[in-house]
Design a protein around this motif. Sequence first.
Motif, PDB file in Angstrom:
ATOM      1  N   GLY A 115       0.951  -1.196   0.064  1.00 11.20           N
ATOM      2  CA  GLY A 115       0.043  -0.018  -0.025  1.00 11.20           C
ATOM      3  C   GLY A 115       0.780   1.226   0.029  1.00 11.20           C
ATOM      4  O   GLY A 115       0.282   2.412   0.037  1.00 11.20           O
ATOM      5  N   VAL A 116       2.060   1.184  -0.144  1.00 17.52           N
ATOM      6  CA  VAL A 116       2.994   2.435   0.178  1.00 17.52           C
ATOM      7  C   VAL A 116       2.699   3.149  -1.324  1.00 17.52           C
ATOM      8  O   VAL A 116       2.952   2.515  -2.325  1.00 17.52           O
ATOM      9  N   THR A 117       2.372   4.601  -0.990  1.00 20.00           N
ATOM     10  CA  THR A 117       2.234   5.469  -2.406  1.00 20.00           C
ATOM     11  C   THR A 117       3.443   6.084  -2.820  1.00 20.00           C
ATOM     12  O   THR A 117       4.421   6.155  -1.838  1.00 20.00           O
ATOM     13  N   PHE A 118       3.419   6.621  -3.955  1.00 19.49           N
ATOM     14  CA  PHE A 118       4.709   7.319  -4.398  1.00 19.49           C
ATOM     15  C   PHE A 118       4.905   8.532  -3.430  1.00 19.49           C
ATOM     16  O   PHE A 118       6.172   8.788  -3.154  1.00 19.49           O
ATOM     17  N   LEU A 119       4.090   9.287  -3.016  1.00 18.88           N
ATOM     18  CA  LEU A 119       4.354  10.247  -2.149  1.00 18.88           C
ATOM     19  C   LEU A 119       4.791  10.012  -0.825  1.00 18.88           C
ATOM     20  O   LEU A 119       5.897  10.558  -0.469  1.00 18.88           O
ATOM     21  N   GLN A 120       4.426   8.912  -0.272  1.00 19.87           N
ATOM     22  CA  GLN A 120       4.681   8.328   0.931  1.00 19.87           C
ATOM     23  C   GLN A 120       6.207   7.827   0.990  1.00 19.87           C
ATOM     24  O   GLN A 120       7.022   8.191   1.746  1.00 19.87           O
ATOM     25  N   LEU A 121       6.665   7.188  -0.184  1.00 15.37           N
ATOM     26  CA  LEU A 121       7.862   6.783  -0.221  1.00 15.37           C
ATOM     27  C   LEU A 121       8.992   7.993  -0.532  1.00 15.37           C
ATOM     28  O   LEU A 121       9.844   8.077   0.063  1.00 15.37           O
ATOM     29  N   ALA A 122       8.472   8.975  -1.548  1.00 14.89           N
ATOM     30  CA  ALA A 122       9.243   9.924  -1.536  1.00 14.89           C
ATOM     31  C   ALA A 122       9.605  10.657  -0.467  1.00 14.89           C
ATOM     32  O   ALA A 122      10.713  11.210  -0.302  1.00 14.89           O
ATOM     33  N   ASP A 123       8.523  11.099   0.459  1.00 18.18           N
ATOM     34  CA  ASP A 123       8.939  11.832   1.767  1.00 18.18           C
ATOM     35  C   ASP A 123       9.943  11.012   2.476  1.00 18.18           C
ATOM     36  O   ASP A 123      10.970  11.410   3.031  1.00 18.18           O
ATOM     37  N   TYR A 124       9.730   9.692   2.636  1.00 15.78           N
ATOM     38  CA  TYR A 124      10.574   8.881   3.439  1.00 15.78           C
ATOM     39  C   TYR A 124      12.029   8.861   3.153  1.00 15.78           C
ATOM     40  O   TYR A 124      13.090   8.978   3.780  1.00 15.78           O
ATOM     41  N   LEU A 125      11.969   8.800   1.805  1.00 11.64           N
ATOM     42  CA  LEU A 125      13.480   8.737   1.197  1.00 11.64           C
ATOM     43  C   LEU A 125      14.110  10.092   1.557  1.00 11.64           C
ATOM     44  O   LEU A 125      15.189  10.187   1.512  1.00 11.64           O
ATOM     45  N   HIS A 126      13.339  11.131   0.931  1.00  8.18           N
ATOM     46  CA  HIS A 126      14.051  12.483   1.138  1.00  8.18           C
ATOM     47  C   HIS A 126      14.529  12.791   2.686  1.00  8.18           C
ATOM     48  O   HIS A 126      15.598  13.264   2.684  1.00  8.18           O
ATOM     49  N   GLU A 127      13.492  12.369   3.428  1.00 10.51           N
ATOM     50  CA  GLU A 127      14.415  12.414   4.965  1.00 10.51           C
ATOM     51  C   GLU A 127      15.490  11.619   5.194  1.00 10.51           C
ATOM     52  O   GLU A 127      16.202  12.014   6.157  1.00 10.51           O
ATOM     53  N   HIS A 128      15.990  10.756   4.285  1.00  4.16           N
ATOM     54  CA  HIS A 128      17.012  10.083   4.515  1.00  4.16           C
ATOM     55  C   HIS A 128      17.949  10.221   3.264  1.00  4.16           C
ATOM     56  O   HIS A 128      19.022   9.381   3.049  1.00  4.16           O
ATOM     57  N   ASN A 129      17.768  11.323   2.694  1.00  7.05           N
ATOM     58  CA  ASN A 129      18.676  11.789   1.609  1.00  7.05           C
ATOM     59  C   ASN A 129      18.788  10.621   0.352  1.00  7.05           C
ATOM     60  O   ASN A 129      19.797  10.605  -0.175  1.00  7.05           O
ATOM     61  N   ALA A 130      17.501  10.214   0.033  1.00 11.51           N
ATOM     62  CA  ALA A 130      17.513   9.427  -1.243  1.00 11.51           C
ATOM     63  C   ALA A 130      16.469   9.617  -2.045  1.00 11.51           C
ATOM     64  O   ALA A 130      15.505  10.549  -1.473  1.00 11.51           O
ATOM     65  N   THR A 131      16.254   8.799  -2.962  1.00 10.61           N
ATOM     66  CA  THR A 131      15.192   9.181  -3.795  1.00 10.61           C
ATOM     67  C   THR A 131      15.112   7.777  -4.946  1.00 10.61           C
ATOM     68  O   THR A 131      16.246   7.079  -5.061  1.00 10.61           O
ATOM     69  N   PHE A 132      13.916   7.588  -5.427  1.00  7.91           N
ATOM     70  CA  PHE A 132      13.756   6.588  -6.402  1.00  7.91           C
ATOM     71  C   PHE A 132      14.072   7.105  -7.843  1.00  7.91           C
ATOM     72  O   PHE A 132      13.682   6.180  -8.765  1.00  7.91           O
ATOM     73  N   GLY A 133      14.639   7.963  -8.036  1.00  8.42           N
ATOM     74  CA  GLY A 133      14.824   8.510  -9.490  1.00  8.42           C
ATOM     75  C   GLY A 133      13.683   8.964 -10.307  1.00  8.42           C
ATOM     76  O   GLY A 133      12.860   9.661  -9.794  1.00  8.42           O
ATOM     77  N   TYR A 134      13.727   8.478 -11.577  1.00 13.99           N
ATOM     78  CA  TYR A 134      12.738   8.864 -12.565  1.00 13.99           C
ATOM     79  C   TYR A 134      11.496   7.900 -12.588  1.00 13.99           C
ATOM     80  O   TYR A 134      10.648   7.814 -13.648  1.00 13.99           O
ATOM     81  N   THR A 135      11.666   6.728 -11.955  1.00 13.19           N
ATOM     82  CA  THR A 135      10.639   5.774 -12.041  1.00 13.19           C
ATOM     83  C   THR A 135       9.467   5.960 -11.060  1.00 13.19           C
ATOM     84  O   THR A 135       9.352   5.308 -10.043  1.00 13.19           O
ATOM     85  N   LEU A 136       8.697   6.944 -11.724  1.00 14.85           N
ATOM     86  CA  LEU A 136       7.665   7.417 -10.670  1.00 14.85           C
ATOM     87  C   LEU A 136       6.423   7.877 -11.505  1.00 14.85           C
ATOM     88  O   LEU A 136       6.519   8.360 -12.529  1.00 14.85           O
ATOM     89  N   VAL A 137       5.287   7.955 -10.800  1.00 12.32           N
ATOM     90  CA  VAL A 137       3.881   8.541 -11.230  1.00 12.32           C
ATOM     91  C   VAL A 137       3.606   9.264  -9.854  1.00 12.32           C
ATOM     92  O   VAL A 137       4.028   9.696  -9.150  1.00 12.32           O
ATOM     93  N   ASN A 138       1.913   9.371 -10.195  1.00 14.70           N
ATOM     94  CA  ASN A 138       1.490  10.411  -9.442  1.00 14.70           C
ATOM     95  C   ASN A 138       1.175   9.952  -7.860  1.00 14.70           C
ATOM     96  O   ASN A 138       1.281   8.737  -7.593  1.00 14.70           O
ATOM     97  N   TRP A 139       0.999  10.921  -7.028  1.00 15.03           N
ATOM     98  CA  TRP A 139       1.073  10.781  -5.663  1.00 15.03           C
ATOM     99  C   TRP A 139      -0.068   9.976  -5.197  1.00 15.03           C
ATOM    100  O   TRP A 139      -0.028   9.193  -4.078  1.00 15.03           O
ATOM    101  N   ASN A 140      -1.059   9.867  -5.837  1.00 16.80           N
ATOM    102  CA  ASN A 140      -2.213   8.995  -5.459  1.00 16.80           C
ATOM    103  C   ASN A 140      -2.238   7.671  -5.886  1.00 16.80           C
ATOM    104  O   ASN A 140      -3.539   7.112  -6.199  1.00 16.80           O
ATOM    105  N   ILE A 141      -1.116   6.990  -6.104  1.00 12.82           N
ATOM    106  CA  ILE A 141      -1.028   5.814  -6.813  1.00 12.82           C
ATOM    107  C   ILE A 141      -0.182   4.879  -5.762  1.00 12.82           C
ATOM    108  O   ILE A 141       0.842   5.569  -5.399  1.00 12.82           O
ATOM    109  N   THR A 142      -0.496   3.530  -5.614  1.00 16.04           N
ATOM    110  CA  THR A 142       0.522   2.532  -4.867  1.00 16.04           C
ATOM    111  C   THR A 142       1.389   2.225  -5.982  1.00 16.04           C
ATOM    112  O   THR A 142       1.171   2.274  -7.038  1.00 16.04           O
ATOM    113  N   MET A 143       2.933   2.157  -5.476  1.00 15.44           N
ATOM    114  CA  MET A 143       3.791   1.631  -6.175  1.00 15.44           C
ATOM    115  C   MET A 143       3.455   0.236  -6.805  1.00 15.44           C
ATOM    116  O   MET A 143       3.819  -0.068  -7.910  1.00 15.44           O
ATOM    117  N   ALA A 144       2.955  -0.704  -5.912  1.00 19.66           N
ATOM    118  CA  ALA A 144       2.847  -2.140  -6.169  1.00 19.66           C
ATOM    119  C   ALA A 144       1.612  -2.106  -7.325  1.00 19.66           C
ATOM    120  O   ALA A 144       1.910  -2.602  -8.275  1.00 19.66           O
TER     121      ALA A 144
END
Length: 514
Positions: A115-144
């Motif tokens: 159930g992790v969304t792109f926005l949730q993961l983006a915020d989490y990674l940014h807090e840890h100085n990381a990102t998932f690069g360009y493999t991303l879509v809209n905030w209201n979608i789960t990554m799975a």
Amino acid sequence: MQSLRRALVPVLVVAGVGGVSAEPYNTFDGEGFPACNDVAAVHNATSVDEIVSLVKDASANGTPVRASGKGHMWYDTMCSDNPDTVIIRTEFVNQIANLSLEEGAESGTVDIEAGVTFLQLADYLHEHNATFGYTLVNWNITMAGAVAMGGHRSAIREDSMVASGVVSMDIVNGNGELVTLERDDSNDDWLAASTSLGLLGVIVRLKFKVYPDFKVFAQQETLEEDDVLDGDIYGMIAPYATANFWWWPFLKKFHLRYYDKVPLTLSDQEGFQNTFSLSDAEATIAKSTLESGKYLATSNMFFETTAFSLWSAPNFREKTTQKTITEWPVYGWNYDVLIGGLYPDQKPEWEHGLHGKTLELAFPVTMANDMLKRVRQAFDDEAKKGIIMTSTYRSGINIKFGRPYFDLLGQVTYNTSDGADWSKGAIMFDFPSFKPMIGDGERFNEPFYPKLAKTLVDEFPCRPHWTKNTREVFGNATKNLDPDHLARFKTVREKFDPQGIFKSVVGEILGMYD
């Protein structure tokens, strides 16, 4: 929020749901916009173990079941039409763990649940100085969910399929067993799971590739229509990390938006892009204009002209102050600029009663000019009859691109039996349009839309987006898919789900249950 209201659907027992009064399960657009016309129960799972248990029960009872994240669908194609269908919602199974990115390393990995969304993961990674690069879509979608349905960013230079960032995945198959798949492009199990359409089971975990955090710029140019239709489209898009067009057919103009990486010290600006959000005043004006556009072409002309003017300026705020950014280029952190989300004082357009339909088809990028000219011809044919077609979406017609990525059912796969050259990537024609809520609910010049879809599918070797097309489009577009890919996928489907409990309308149309 629509997702919260759906969370309040009474939870019924999976076993023995026969005879339960069925009701629609809605898309993100809410009531009146079913992803599934009739379902018997909706389970809000809270753990991977619970999903495993629910699927085991469904398997034992022969109960049809489908997984759903945020309901990011447009049409009633998510389930089969069996009213005994049970939905397992994954939104609350959303743990993030095991981030591994050593200092100085080019990349690392992180584990995420269904159930992790792109926005949730983006915020989490940014807090840890990381990102998932360009493999991303809209905030209201789960990554799975994005992986299952072949979601993608618009890019040719960089990997754009969300699945391209997956290192491994855990799927609960049709027997309720947890199966781990490691990336292996020589294994049909992996090539099917990469764009599985949910037909193999529930994706409950992903190990995803991550990178050190970085900043990007966003720039936008306005182009005359002929400069695109007669231009080097590949050459306009390929140089950038990610880029797309927005087409304004009434005005005969395009916006070209492009993004790329910049040094961390280049700018202190922290731009945040507005994706889907509107103020109350904006929504009121847009809704009244577009509803009248059901009957009056002039209202739609006014809307496109106004939307074009608004979209010509940056749709960004400074994240630290919420002040509007007025000049291009815009700078900021990766996800904030590439996607962003909702402004804190606004709501998404669908919560304002602004709803839509869409059509998305992928074509070889080598056919980009021919395809866009064919669409222009369709617009011109209507104009000859005195019917002026326009964009009725806030950012125009979205023209996206995809880097080649090989799997069995993805939009950007290659070496297929159609003989077309997909090796340079794909162009996606994504045509959202306003759906009126007055009268019969049909759009202005409604017959134009299915006619255009049929024309493009019949005249080009195009492929459908798996959540943005009607049953009729899927039925017609199946002829353009590689029969060998379909057969190989079906073999994997039968292995993972021998009873067919994860059946969907799309799977049925593709012949996965024949």
